[in-house]
Design a protein around this motif. Structure first.
Motif, short mmCIF file in Angstrom:
data_model
loop_
_atom_site.label_atom_id
_atom_site.label_comp_id
_atom_site.label_asym_id
_atom_site.label_seq_id
_atom_site.Cartn_x
_atom_site.Cartn_y
_atom_site.Cartn_z
N LEU A 71 9.77 -10.75 -11.09
CA LEU A 71 8.54 -10.99 -10.34
C LEU A 71 8.87 -10.94 -8.86
O LEU A 71 9.73 -11.67 -8.40
CB LEU A 71 8.01 -12.38 -10.73
N PRO A 72 8.21 -10.06 -8.12
CA PRO A 72 8.58 -9.92 -6.71
C PRO A 72 8.18 -11.11 -5.87
O PRO A 72 7.41 -11.97 -6.29
CB PRO A 72 7.81 -8.67 -6.29
N ASN A 73 8.74 -11.16 -4.66
CA ASN A 73 8.35 -12.20 -3.71
C ASN A 73 6.87 -12.12 -3.45
O ASN A 73 6.29 -11.05 -3.40
CB ASN A 73 9.09 -12.03 -2.39
N PHE A 74 6.28 -13.28 -3.23
CA PHE A 74 4.86 -13.32 -2.94
C PHE A 74 4.69 -13.18 -1.43
O PHE A 74 5.26 -13.96 -0.68
CB PHE A 74 4.25 -14.62 -3.44
N GLY A 98 -1.53 1.73 -6.91
CA GLY A 98 -0.22 2.14 -6.40
C GLY A 98 0.88 2.01 -7.43
O GLY A 98 1.98 1.59 -7.11
N GLY A 99 0.58 2.36 -8.68
CA GLY A 99 1.62 2.39 -9.70
C GLY A 99 1.62 1.16 -10.60
O GLY A 99 0.97 0.16 -10.32
N ASN A 141 7.90 -2.98 -3.71
CA ASN A 141 7.37 -3.77 -4.82
C ASN A 141 8.34 -4.84 -5.29
O ASN A 141 8.59 -5.01 -6.47
CB ASN A 141 6.99 -2.85 -5.98
N GLY A 177 13.38 1.78 -10.75
CA GLY A 177 12.06 2.42 -10.65
C GLY A 177 11.97 3.44 -9.54
O GLY A 177 10.94 3.56 -8.88
N GLN A 202 1.97 -6.76 -11.09
CA GLN A 202 2.05 -7.89 -10.18
C GLN A 202 0.67 -8.52 -9.99
O GLN A 202 0.51 -9.73 -10.06
CB GLN A 202 2.65 -7.41 -8.84
N GLU A 222 8.98 5.78 -8.94
CA GLU A 222 7.64 5.19 -8.80
C GLU A 222 7.28 5.01 -7.34
O GLU A 222 8.12 4.70 -6.50
CB GLU A 222 7.59 3.83 -9.50
N GLU A 223 5.99 5.17 -7.08
CA GLU A 223 5.48 4.99 -5.73
C GLU A 223 5.81 3.59 -5.21
O GLU A 223 5.74 2.62 -5.96
CB GLU A 223 3.95 5.18 -5.79
N ASN A 224 6.15 3.49 -3.94
CA ASN A 224 6.40 2.19 -3.29
C ASN A 224 7.49 1.36 -3.94
O ASN A 224 7.43 0.14 -3.91
CB ASN A 224 5.14 1.31 -3.28
N PHE A 225 8.47 2.01 -4.57
CA PHE A 225 9.43 1.16 -5.29
C PHE A 225 10.27 0.30 -4.35
O PHE A 225 10.84 -0.70 -4.77
CB PHE A 225 10.30 1.99 -6.25
N ILE A 227 3.97 -0.95 -11.20
CA ILE A 227 4.65 -2.15 -10.68
C ILE A 227 3.64 -3.05 -9.99
O ILE A 227 3.54 -4.24 -10.27
CB ILE A 227 5.79 -1.79 -9.70
#
Lengths: 235, 366
Positions: free
Chosen positions: B313-316, A176-177, B306, B297, A183, B300-303, A179
């Motif tokens: 760094l995104p939330n877990f 899915g990209g 994400n 972004g 991660q 980008e898909e699902n920006f 990003i």
């Protein structure tokens, strides 16, 4: 008889377990995993530097990334070599050790859990090579190796025109990209950190409990077996 | 409708543009498509000779920012020729007719130019509850797109909505918003993601179709390679700061004033494929990073899903709003360390006989 006298009197037979290529693989892998972990963490979360420099005078972050990429290549080809050695190496190195496709393997694994983790049972005669649980853990580790390789080279593909990373250029679209791929790559880094803690502890543990020289076996290749115990078990 | 369609040159002349303006447009479009200057003649000739492509421009689940972007392209002729004159045969936002007449106009275009018109779709398609979340003229958007795609020469998905779902497909995606390429099969589909896409990129895609009569070279995600093959990061003028490890730490610090890299402010430039750093926005004036804001972004898909726009760094997932992979990882590391220490203590108690004598306790041996 006290413990030291008893150990000194026991007949400990040396047995060649880890061949030279396996030992080389292990230490190269240990080294590059540490390098990859440290540089990777810095790339994900670089330290804040507040100086009045201009960008043209520095390249340290680029160097950190370069080290990460070089180490990644070493890591990958070292891993490929180990897979190859799983087919041509001795019986302790064979791929069959790692994949629990027999009932006996699962039974052994349960034994190890009872003996070493929950300590509700006493071990009669420790395994000479990997124990069943360890080898299954290494199998899972290899899967993480593969995931870490494909996600890593997948996001690296955009930065390099060379053919090898380009083989992985399709990977990010699967997750899915870029990003999401990045991660995942970052999360998997923590698997290596946790693995290292448990791995090092268990080496100490087995050396202490089983007295079979497991720590030095990865340097010299030799492990030791108590002949008395082996004989007694045969009876 | 039966009469010969005007060429782009004729249409421009009718609008009062000079031939010189027209030639400038040709040169500009050639440059945007990344072609050599020797191709200027071919592009210009195509626009001079070729009849305008009839375009049906549908609007589904979207905010019309793609249309807004398109009509603000740097050369007035881009909007005037390609959009305004090409074929407002049907586009809800800009066409003159409404109601029954509008529907008739759509059906006339589909019938008269069957197999020759270009279908462009702005917005995603809701698929839940039989598609009731977006109905136009009594029909679901899914039906409308299916019907229009049937006779289309090619389909262009404008913007992130049509290309990857954008915000309405963000978790939990209540309407089942779906990008065009998952609905329409068997037609060439070009994705032009971005929220919105750059006007010159949109124009470039149309002119490419017109000049070469085939779709431009696409990547795996059906995006034209000419515009989406490089990351924003690779074309960013702040890139030297990245390599030198000079980062903005907060939006009002000294580093931000110096124009250091926005990586630590959550810039998605390193993971975003777009031409913002090259073509820029609003007549080439600026783009987000140049204005001091990290790239979010948007192409980008699902920006939306994400992680935060301002976080590296995104939330877990599942660990609360202030968690990220590093915090969770560190927590697990400490837990592992404690577990290992506890195990060592228990070992020394439970296995004291084994350690002392090298023998198992009898009661344990089965």
């Amino acid at each position: 008889m006290n413990r030291y006298a008893r150990i000194e009197k026991s007949l400990m037979h040396p047995k060649y377990v880890w061949e030279l290529p396996v030992r080389f693989y292990h230490w190269i892998n240990a080294l590059v995993v540490v390098i990859l972990g440290v540089t990777g963490y810095i790339i994900g979360n670089p330290p804040g530097i507040t100086t009045a420099t201009e960008a043209s005078f520095g390249y340290w972050f680029g160097t950190v990334r370069f080290i990460h990429f070089v180490a990644a290549y070493v890591f990958f080809f070292n891993f490929v070599f180990r897979l190859y050695w799983g087919f041509v190496g001795n019986k302790f190195a064979k791929w069959k050790n790692f994949i629990p496709y027999t009932k006996a393997h699962w039974v052994d694994m349960w034994e190890v859990i009872k003996v070493d983790i929950f300590q509700v049972k006493c071990d009669k005669n420790p395994n000479l090579g990997h124990n069943a649980l360890a080898s299954f853990t290494y199998f899972l580790t290899f899967i993480v190796f593969i995931l870490q390789t494909v996600t890593g080279f997948g996001i690296y593909a955009a930065m390099s025109p060379s053919w090898f990373p380009q083989l992985f250029a399709w990977i990010p679209s699967v997750f899915g990209g870029d990003i999401a791929t990045r991660q995942l790559h970052h999360i998997l880094m923590w698997f290596f950190a946790l693995f290292a803690i448990v791995h090092v502890y268990l080496v100490f543990y087995h050396d202490y409990i089983e007295k079979n020289g497991v720590t030095s076996s990865m340097i010299g290749g030799w492990k030791f077996q108590d002949k008395d115990k082996v004989e007694r078990e045969k009876d | 409708m039966g009469k010969r369609r005007k060429t782009y040159l004729e249409a421009a002349m009718d609008k009062g543009y000079s031939r010189r303006d027209f030639m400038k447009l040709g040169a500009m479009m050639t440059a945007f498509m990344g072609l050599e200057s020797s191709m200027v003649a071919k592009v210009t000739k195509a626009m001079e000779k070729a009849p305008r492509i009839p375009i049906i421009w549908l609007h589904g689940q979207e905010c019309t920012c793609c249309s807004e972007s398109f009509i603000r392209s740097s050369h007035p002729l881009v909007a005037d020729i390609l959009l305004d004159l090409v074929s407002l045969d049907y586009t809800e936002t800009l066409m003159a007719p409404s109601g029954y007449q509008a529907e008739k106009s759509l059906h006339d275009t589909m019938k008269n130019y069957h197999g020759n018109y270009l279908l462009t779709v702005e917005g995603s398609i809701p698929t839940k509850e039989q598609g009731v979340y977006c109905c136009i003229g009594g029909k679901t958007f899914e039906n409308i797109v299916q019907e229009a795609a049937d006779g289309a020469k090619a389909v262009i998905a404008w913007g992130s909505c049509a290309s990857n779902g954008c915000v309405q497909s963000a978790n939990p995606n209540p309407t089942g918003a779906t990008p065009i390429h998952e609905i329409i099969k068997g037609k060439p589909i070009i994705n032009v993601p971005g929220c919105p896409p750059i006007a010159e990129v949109m124009a470039g895609v149309v002119v490419h179709l017109l000049t070469f009569d085939r779709i431009p070279e696409l990547d795996r995600l059906r995006r034209p390679k000419a515009f989406y093959s490089r990351r924003v990061h690779d074309t960013c003028y702040r890139r030297p700061n990245f390599d030198a490890g000079l980062f903005v730490e907060s939006f009002d610090d000294e580093n931000a004033k110096k124009g250091y890299c926005l990586y630590k402010m959550g810039c998605k430039g390193p993971v975003t494929y777009n031409a913002c750093g090259v073509i820029k926005w609003n007549n080439g004036v600026s783009f987000p990073i140049q204005s001091g804001h990290p790239c979010i972004g948007c192409s980008e898909e699902n920006f939306w899903d994400n992680g935060g726009f301002y976080k590296r760094l995104p939330n877990f997932p599942g660990f609360g709003i202030e968690s990220n992979a590093d915090k969770v990882g560190l927590g697990l590391g400490i837990a592992t360390g404690v577990g290992v220490a506890a195990h060592a203590v228990v070992t020394n108690i439970r296995k004291r006989k084994l350690i002392a004598d090298g023998e198992c306790e009898q009661k344990d041996v089965e």
